[in-house]
Design an enzyme around this catalytic site. Structure first.
Site, PDB file in Angstrom:
ATOM      1  N   THR A 275       0.821  -1.200   0.000  1.00  0.00           N
ATOM      2  CA  THR A 275       0.000   0.000   0.000  1.00  0.00           C
ATOM      3  C   THR A 275       0.865   1.264   0.000  1.00  0.00           C
ATOM      4  O   THR A 275       1.734   1.425   0.846  1.00  0.00           O
ATOM      5  CB  THR A 275      -0.919   0.014   1.236  1.00  0.00           C
ATOM      6  OG1 THR A 275      -1.624  -1.219   1.307  1.00  0.00           O
ATOM      7  CG2 THR A 275      -1.912   1.160   1.150  1.00  0.00           C
TER       8      THR A 275
ATOM      9  N   HIS B  97       2.637  -5.432  -4.287  1.00  0.00           N
ATOM     10  CA  HIS B  97       1.280  -5.976  -4.188  1.00  0.00           C
ATOM     11  C   HIS B  97       0.342  -5.031  -4.937  1.00  0.00           C
ATOM     12  O   HIS B  97       0.280  -3.841  -4.622  1.00  0.00           O
ATOM     13  CB  HIS B  97       0.834  -6.061  -2.728  1.00  0.00           C
ATOM     14  CG  HIS B  97       1.702  -6.940  -1.890  1.00  0.00           C
ATOM     15  ND1 HIS B  97       1.739  -6.844  -0.508  1.00  0.00           N
ATOM     16  CD2 HIS B  97       2.573  -7.925  -2.215  1.00  0.00           C
ATOM     17  CE1 HIS B  97       2.579  -7.740  -0.033  1.00  0.00           C
ATOM     18  NE2 HIS B  97       3.104  -8.404  -1.057  1.00  0.00           N
TER      19      HIS B  97
END
Length: 357
Positions: A174, A200
């Site tokens: 994130t 990710h």
């Protein structure tokens, strides 16, 4: 305490469905709804939301303008929920992230549906994550000045590596796209080492990320091909939903092994393979991200004698992955994002006079 959410959506149908989804979730409270960005700006100081969910296309003020204003005056974690952020909307998606949006969730092309269980769960999960995110006012000129000042000075943390590095491995989650852009954009076109990045990212968005990074990065950015050796001056990402490793012959391999800690590709899986092949000649970098993926991998690099750097809390969108690595004693240096690339360059260009080749 329930998470306080402000919904900004010009479609009454979509607004109603979003509200129903959140109303059925005990730990989330809708404290306000707005049909335009202007209305939302008036509500923010009144309802004090912890998270904002906003559409992109809205009258009077679009999502990009709204996010930019919020981040300059009332910085809050923002999730963009829109049909206008599909995987082919590369430029728009990363414009929104650059403006300060923390995450993106594409609406189905056919519209929101209460029966779409996967979308419902993704929406709830993202809001829960964002509720713990710290954000700061966007001051572009200050960031540029800070970056320029770093470029014109030596990095105080390090002046030489213990040995001549052969590879750089980077992990992020994130907040990672902007951190990766900051890191990669700084590096010159003659950077002498391969760089392997594990980020990710939602399924279908990897190529968009690569295309976006390629617009500002001086190095070629690509998906690693199985059987290929990492080449100097190239940036590699794993294929979607596959682990990326370096085998004993120094070549890329892809794996469909089960996710590690819920992630495939896993930062730790890649880092461990790099520690095993490159040992003390590896540089491991762990950037902003939720969870602990990468922490054990960073420890493996550190135990093999490699150099390890983690992004600090002040510049991390989510100080999860770096924090876990620090807790393990795996991060030799903890630095603001603006200092990481200069430090890597210092390590690469100024190895110890006694360092082995």
């Amino acid at each position: 305490m329930a998470i306080r959410v402000l919904l900004v959506e010009d479609s009454l149908v979509a607004l109603t469905i979003l509200k129903r989804i959140f109303d059925s979730t005990p730990d989330i409270e809708i404290v306000g709804t707005a049909r335009t960005g202007i209305e939302a700006l008036e509500l923010i100081p009144k309802v004090h939301p912890e998270v904002i969910c906003t559409d992109f296309h809205m009258p009077q003020m679009n999502g990009l303008e709204f996010i930019s204003y919020v981040m300059a005056h009332h910085p809050l974690p923002i999730l963009v929920v829109s049909a206008s952020v599909q995987e082919e909307d590369t430029h728009r998606i990363f414009q929104l992230l650059a403006a300060g949006a923390v995450d993106i969730l594409p609406k189905p092309r056919v519209g929101l549906d209460l029966e779409n269980i996967l979308l419902r769960q993704a929406l709830i999960d993202k809001v829960r994550i964002l509720s713990g995110v710290k954000v700061f006012k966007k001051k572009q000129s200050a960031n540029l000045n800070q970056s320029n000042s770093l470029k014109n000075s030596r990095t105080p943390a390090l002046v030489s590596a213990r040995c001549r590095p052969k590879i750089v491995a980077v992990g992020a989650s994130t907040g990672g796209p902007l951190a990766l852009q900051e890191f990669l954009t700084y590096l010159p076109d003659d950077f002498p080492l391969p760089i392997i990045c594990v980020q990710h990212i939602s399924l279908g968005f990897l190529q968009s990320l690569i295309d976006w990074l390629s617009t500002s990065c001086k190095l070629p950015v690509q998906i690693a091909e199985a059987g290929e050796r990492p080449r100097s001056g190239h940036v590699y990402f794993p294929a979607e939903r596959q682990h990326l490793q370096i085998n004993l012959q120094g070549k890329f391999t892809h794996s469909l092994d089960p996710p590690l800690g819920g992630h495939r590709p896993s930062v730790t899986t890649t880092f461990i393979s790099i520690a095993e092949f490159y040992g003390r000649k590896a540089i491991g970098v762990l950037l902003t991200g939720m969870g602990r993926d990468g922490a054990e991998g960073m420890k493996a690099i550190a135990q093999a004698g490699g150099m390890t750097l983690a992004q600090d809390e002040a510049t991390s969108v989510v100080f999860g992955m770096p924090k876990e690595a620090i807790a393990l004693g795996a991060a030799e240096h903890v630095l603001p994002i603006q200092a990481i690339a200069p430090t890597v360059l210092e390590l690469v260009n100024n190895p110890s006079p006694t360092a082995g080749k």
